[in-house]
Design a protein around this motif. Structure first.
Motif, PDB file in Angstrom:
ATOM      1  N   LEU A   1     -23.784  84.240  -7.321  1.00  0.00           N
ATOM      2  CA  LEU A   1     -24.711  83.113  -7.276  1.00  0.00           C
ATOM      3  C   LEU A   1     -24.056  81.851  -7.827  1.00  0.00           C
ATOM      4  CD1 LEU A   1     -28.058  84.790  -8.384  1.00  0.00           C
ATOM      5  CD2 LEU A   1     -27.694  83.569  -6.236  1.00  0.00           C
ATOM      6  N   LEU A   2     -23.343  81.997  -8.923  1.00  0.00           N
ATOM      7  CA  LEU A   2     -22.638  80.857  -9.509  1.00  0.00           C
ATOM      8  C   LEU A   2     -21.595  80.300  -8.556  1.00  0.00           C
ATOM      9  CD1 LEU A   2     -22.119  82.228 -13.135  1.00  0.00           C
ATOM     10  CD2 LEU A   2     -23.554  80.275 -12.503  1.00  0.00           C
TER      11      LEU A   2
ATOM     12  N   LEU B   1     -25.010  87.583 -10.765  1.00  0.00           N
ATOM     13  CA  LEU B   1     -24.847  86.235 -11.310  1.00  0.00           C
ATOM     14  C   LEU B   1     -23.569  85.578 -10.823  1.00  0.00           C
ATOM     15  CD1 LEU B   1     -25.698  83.914 -13.147  1.00  0.00           C
ATOM     16  CD2 LEU B   1     -24.613  85.115 -15.070  1.00  0.00           C
TER      17      LEU B   1
ATOM     18  N   ASN C   1     -23.039  73.488 -10.414  1.00  0.00           N
ATOM     19  CA  ASN C   1     -23.723  74.217 -11.499  1.00  0.00           C
ATOM     20  C   ASN C   1     -23.989  73.314 -12.703  1.00  0.00           C
ATOM     21  OD1 ASN C   1     -23.721  76.582  -9.994  1.00  0.00           O
ATOM     22  ND2 ASN C   1     -21.852  77.366 -10.926  1.00  0.00           N
TER      23      ASN C   1
ATOM     24  N   MET D   1     -30.511  82.268 -11.876  1.00  0.00           N
ATOM     25  CA  MET D   1     -29.253  82.304 -12.625  1.00  0.00           C
ATOM     26  C   MET D   1     -29.505  82.186 -14.122  1.00  0.00           C
ATOM     27  SD  MET D   1     -26.438  80.269 -10.279  1.00  0.00           S
ATOM     28  CE  MET D   1     -27.422  79.133  -9.313  1.00  0.00           C
TER      29      MET D   1
ATOM     30  N   TYR E   1     -20.871  79.901 -18.185  1.00  0.00           N
ATOM     31  CA  TYR E   1     -21.152  80.077 -16.770  1.00  0.00           C
ATOM     32  C   TYR E   1     -21.351  78.750 -16.032  1.00  0.00           C
ATOM     33  CZ  TYR E   1     -22.100  84.835 -18.353  1.00  0.00           C
ATOM     34  OH  TYR E   1     -21.994  86.083 -18.920  1.00  0.00           O
TER      35      TYR E   1
ATOM     36  N   ASP F   1     -32.631  79.425  -6.997  1.00  0.00           N
ATOM     37  CA  ASP F   1     -31.391  80.013  -7.523  1.00  0.00           C
ATOM     38  C   ASP F   1     -31.134  79.612  -8.971  1.00  0.00           C
ATOM     39  OD1 ASP F   1     -30.736  81.314  -5.104  1.00  0.00           O
ATOM     40  OD2 ASP F   1     -29.937  79.455  -4.291  1.00  0.00           O
TER      41      ASP F   1
ATOM     42  N   THR G   1     -28.443  84.922 -16.827  1.00  0.00           N
ATOM     43  CA  THR G   1     -27.597  84.488 -17.942  1.00  0.00           C
ATOM     44  C   THR G   1     -28.190  84.922 -19.276  1.00  0.00           C
ATOM     45  OG1 THR G   1     -26.791  82.583 -16.691  1.00  0.00           O
ATOM     46  CG2 THR G   1     -26.581  82.484 -19.087  1.00  0.00           C
TER      47      THR G   1
ATOM     48  N   LYS H   1     -24.893  90.845 -14.316  1.00  0.00           N
ATOM     49  CA  LYS H   1     -24.202  89.558 -14.212  1.00  0.00           C
ATOM     50  C   LYS H   1     -23.028  89.634 -13.250  1.00  0.00           C
ATOM     51  CE  LYS H   1     -25.404  87.950 -18.863  1.00  0.00           C
ATOM     52  NZ  LYS H   1     -24.911  87.646 -20.237  1.00  0.00           N
TER      53      LYS H   1
END
Length: 404
Positions: A126-127, A123, A62, A107, A70, A103, A111, A119
């Motif tokens: 996905l994170l 989210l 990330n 994201m 995040y 993605d 966010t 989220k």
């Protein structure tokens, strides 16, 4: 602007370069071989899943997300050299570090604009790399370079919205882990303000009425690692009102907020693609003879390599300036620079890759080298996220306005 990398960037660059050498480059051919043995080309490739775990273990995860709640909390200027490195293997490196489009953009949308429930539901997984996603904006029956043309309808019906329309080249939609679409459509098609007619809404892939019609190819490639591209039909797909992102009429603004970082991320990776092409050109030039002397001694080859080096250095400076401006004056303040890099970078890198392919001859267009696939990706980016001509039109208007 300070051109030196700060300590954190240097640390991450060193880790990422080592990760590329030890894991990513050796995995390229392994991944191709493993994919050919799968029952479905869209299944997860074992070596890619192994690399995801290793990247996460090393803290290379990330990196794209500037929100330190995040993501890694890096600025655009800090992320630029890292994205460039990942661009040297654009099919694998962004995927295994959870820095792959679409993605990343999705994201960022969640966010910035998602509520806490959205989220938590979408989210967070996905994170964590537990699911994938798709962004459904482009349509086959209208000129989608002008987003106000979009015809997909998002109609309120009590406590639900009903979505109807056809989308295509929806990146990520073919991946088996794709669980959620962010769909752009019109909630107010007759509104006076063309840029307030659109909204964005979350549509789970398993929603009744959502049909993946077919996979779309790009120059014959299906882009498996990024989840492919699909034609998708929404036939009265019904989702709760709570799935709306932001407010009704906010879709156009959300799209612009999403596309700014997306455009510069593509350009960062394109520079990495060009660097790999130059490296391959040089290796070829010093290892092959033609007409009695090494290719490296042929004047035309020397010119190709020199011109490529000059072009990449110019592009990198422009991309770094743009990243710095986005960090200091915001995306709106860097609008001209974002458009400039989106125009200049893909077309220049396409030219470099074309020369590299020419230098390799038949091998350049084969599956034994990454050049053909890199070329297909770079050429596509002259269309994706707004075709060159749209950015040229807008940039010219901005320049002309200064003299009126």
């Amino acid at each position: 602007m300070d051109f030196a990398f700060d300590a954190r960037t240097e640390e991450l660059r060193a880790k990422l370069l080592a990760f590329m050498d030890e894991y990513v480059y050796p995995a390229e051919q392994v991944a191709h071989a493993q994919r050919s043995g799968l029952e479905s080309p869209w299944e997860n490739v074992p070596v890619v899943e192994e690399l995801k775990a290793e990247a996460r273990r090393q803290g290379l995860w990330n990196l794209f997300l500037p929100d330190d709640t995040y993501g890694a909390g890096l600025t655009n200027l800090q992320y630029a050299p890292l994205a460039e490195i990942m661009g040297r293997s654009p099919q694998i490196a962004p995927t295994v570090t959870n820095c792959a489009a679409p993605d990343t953009g999705n994201m960022e949308v969640l966010t910035q604009f998602g509520d806490e429930a959205q989220k938590k539901q979408w989210l967070q997984p996905l994170l964590a790399g537990e699911i994938r996603s798709a962004f459904a904006m482009t349509e086959p029956d209208v000129a989608s370079s002008d987003a106000t043309n979009i015809t997909t309808r998002i109609e309120r019906d009590g406590d639900d919205y009903v979505i109807s329309g056809r989308k295509w080249y929806i990146s990520g939609a073919m991946h088996p882990d794709c669980k959620i679409f962010i769909v752009m459509g019109k909630t107010d098609p007759d509104g006076a303000d063309l840029r307030r007619q659109q909204s964005m809404i979350l549509v789970p892939r398993d929603t009744p009425g959502v049909t993946i019609e077919r996979a779309m190819r790009v120059f014959g490639y299906e882009d498996h690692y990024h989840g492919g591209h699909a034609e998708v039909v929404f036939d009265h797909a019904r989702v709760p009102v709570s799935n709306l992102i932001g407010e009704e009429g906010g879709g156009f603004a959300i799209a612009q907020a999403r596309l700014g970082p997306g455009r510069i991320h593509h350009c960062m990776r394109l520079i990495g693609m060009a660097e790999r092409a130059i490296e391959l050109m040089c290796r070829r030039a010093v290892s092959r003879d033609a007409f009695g002397k090494a290719l490296a001694q042929q004047g035309v080859v020397q010119n190709w390599i020199a011109d490529a080096r000059v072009a990449v250095e110019q592009l990198r400076l422009l991309v770094l300036k743009t990243a710095w401006m986005m960090d200091t004056v915001g995306n709106r303040g860097a609008h001209t620079e974002i458009q400039a890099i989106k125009i200049a970078t893909p077309r220049t890198v396409v030219g470099i890759l074309d020369r590299a392919i020419q230098l390799y001859g038949a091998g350049g267009v084969s599956q034994d080298l990454p050049l053909a696939e890199l070329y297909a990706g770079a050429r596509t980016l002259m269309i994706a996220d707004g075709p060159d001509e749209v950015h040229q039109r807008s940039l010219a208007r901005r320049e002309l306005k200064k003299h009126r």
